[in-house]
Design a protein around this motif. Structure first.
Motif, PDB file in Angstrom:
ATOM      1  N   CYS A  47     -26.274 -51.221 -83.521  1.00 20.49           N
ATOM      2  CA  CYS A  47     -26.700 -51.139 -82.263  1.00 20.49           C
ATOM      3  C   CYS A  47     -27.731 -50.199 -82.010  1.00 20.49           C
ATOM      4  O   CYS A  47     -27.885 -49.210 -82.418  1.00 20.49           O
ATOM      5  N   ALA A  92     -23.413 -52.885 -88.984  1.00 21.90           N
ATOM      6  CA  ALA A  92     -24.331 -53.647 -88.301  1.00 21.90           C
ATOM      7  C   ALA A  92     -24.690 -52.983 -87.180  1.00 21.90           C
ATOM      8  O   ALA A  92     -25.478 -52.544 -86.748  1.00 21.90           O
ATOM      9  N   GLY A  93     -23.870 -52.844 -86.117  1.00 24.86           N
ATOM     10  CA  GLY A  93     -24.124 -52.800 -84.735  1.00 24.86           C
ATOM     11  C   GLY A  93     -24.512 -52.427 -83.955  1.00 24.86           C
ATOM     12  O   GLY A  93     -24.421 -52.706 -83.904  1.00 24.86           O
ATOM     13  N   SER A 141     -17.428 -59.131 -83.221  1.00 26.61           N
ATOM     14  CA  SER A 141     -17.442 -57.736 -82.510  1.00 26.61           C
ATOM     15  C   SER A 141     -17.956 -57.922 -80.868  1.00 26.61           C
ATOM     16  O   SER A 141     -17.376 -57.479 -80.156  1.00 26.61           O
ATOM     17  N   TRP A 145     -29.903 -56.948 -81.871  1.00 27.62           N
ATOM     18  CA  TRP A 145     -28.366 -56.771 -81.782  1.00 27.62           C
ATOM     19  C   TRP A 145     -27.891 -55.900 -80.555  1.00 27.62           C
ATOM     20  O   TRP A 145     -27.076 -55.758 -79.690  1.00 27.62           O
ATOM     21  N   LEU A 147     -21.141 -59.617 -86.180  1.00 24.87           N
ATOM     22  CA  LEU A 147     -21.732 -59.400 -85.166  1.00 24.87           C
ATOM     23  C   LEU A 147     -21.193 -60.163 -83.855  1.00 24.87           C
ATOM     24  O   LEU A 147     -20.747 -59.713 -82.967  1.00 24.87           O
ATOM     25  N   ARG A 148     -20.989 -61.500 -84.168  1.00 28.19           N
ATOM     26  CA  ARG A 148     -20.534 -62.299 -83.062  1.00 28.19           C
ATOM     27  C   ARG A 148     -19.077 -61.928 -82.739  1.00 28.19           C
ATOM     28  O   ARG A 148     -18.676 -62.092 -81.631  1.00 28.19           O
ATOM     29  N   LEU A 174     -29.546 -63.709 -82.230  1.00 28.59           N
ATOM     30  CA  LEU A 174     -29.190 -63.040 -83.486  1.00 28.59           C
ATOM     31  C   LEU A 174     -29.491 -63.529 -84.923  1.00 28.59           C
ATOM     32  O   LEU A 174     -29.797 -63.214 -85.818  1.00 28.59           O
ATOM     33  N   ALA A 206     -20.402 -52.544 -87.119  1.00 25.25           N
ATOM     34  CA  ALA A 206     -21.344 -53.582 -87.080  1.00 25.25           C
ATOM     35  C   ALA A 206     -22.773 -53.156 -86.681  1.00 25.25           C
ATOM     36  O   ALA A 206     -23.749 -53.633 -87.212  1.00 25.25           O
ATOM     37  N   ASN A 238     -22.754 -61.201 -92.089  1.00 30.76           N
ATOM     38  CA  ASN A 238     -23.197 -60.319 -91.190  1.00 30.76           C
ATOM     39  C   ASN A 238     -23.248 -60.885 -89.813  1.00 30.76           C
ATOM     40  O   ASN A 238     -22.611 -60.616 -88.950  1.00 30.76           O
ATOM     41  N   CYS A 261     -17.955 -52.127 -83.299  1.00 30.76           N
ATOM     42  CA  CYS A 261     -19.414 -52.051 -82.787  1.00 30.76           C
ATOM     43  C   CYS A 261     -20.321 -50.965 -83.838  1.00 30.76           C
ATOM     44  O   CYS A 261     -21.238 -51.347 -84.189  1.00 30.76           O
TER      45      CYS A 261
END
Length: 191
Positions: A28, A26-27, A96, A67, A93-94, A81, A22, A89, A19
């Motif tokens: 938040c 990527a992740g 994760s 996200w 994400l999916r 998303l 990501a 990417n 995460c």
């Protein structure tokens, strides 16, 4: 008393890293409160950065907003998303989120952004964002309690590539996080 599946601590650590990667990869985010852009002279390898264009700021921060909705719910259906991310990417994400759901976890809290600048590379744009993940925590879905985190996640420099897909800027690629200029966390640029 809850029973823990074998390997859950290791899987929780892996989910946290996935995460965080990501996210930073990527992740938040919770609130997309990006610091004002400025033309930061150079990136971690001496690359020249220019100020982030207004037409890139909105889709980039919308990506983070969507996200974080998905990561909080541990449900890829919680937000669109694919409106803000594209391959490879999007698959990262999916995956994760699927891992979080399997481990009965979700994310909670906020992510802060400090956009440093960007580079233009043909049709692609690389945004340099110091992402602070310290308040972005893994929570057990059954208990609502915070799960031990892998480590403190200091501010990390995330370099994210945006490309126009059918006329819309989308995050397509993310580099491994680096330390932010003046920051204390993350691996050194030479690692």
């Amino acid at each position: 008393m809850s029973r823990t599946r074998p390997g859950l601590p290791a899987r929780a650590a892996a989910a946290a890293l996935a995460c965080a990667s990501a996210l930073a990869a990527a992740g938040c985010s919770g609130t997309s409160a990006a610091a004002p852009d400025g033309a930061t002279a150079t990136g971690p390898y001496g690359e020249r950065l220019i100020a982030v264009d207004a037409d890139l700021r909105q889709p980039y921060l919308a990506y983070w907003d969507e996200w974080t909705k998905v990561a909080r719910a541990a449900d890829v259906g919680a937000a669109p998303l694919d409106a803000h991310a594209d391959e490879p990417n999007l698959s990262i994400l999916r995956a994760s989120v699927d891992r979080m759901r399997e481990d009965r976890q979700h994310m909670s809290g906020e992510v802060k952004h400090r956009l440093l600048g960007m580079q233009v590379d043909g049709e692609a744009r690389r945004l340099y964002d110091c992402v602070d993940l310290n308040a972005w925590r893994i929570v057990g879905a059954d208990t609502g309690r915070e799960i031990n985190q892998v480590s403190q996640r200091q501010e990390q420099l995330s370099v994210m590539t945006l490309r126009q897909i059918n006329g819309t800027w989308k995050v397509t690629d993310i580099q491994n996080p680096l330390p932010c200029p003046g920051g204390t966390g993350g691996p050194s640029p030479s690692s």
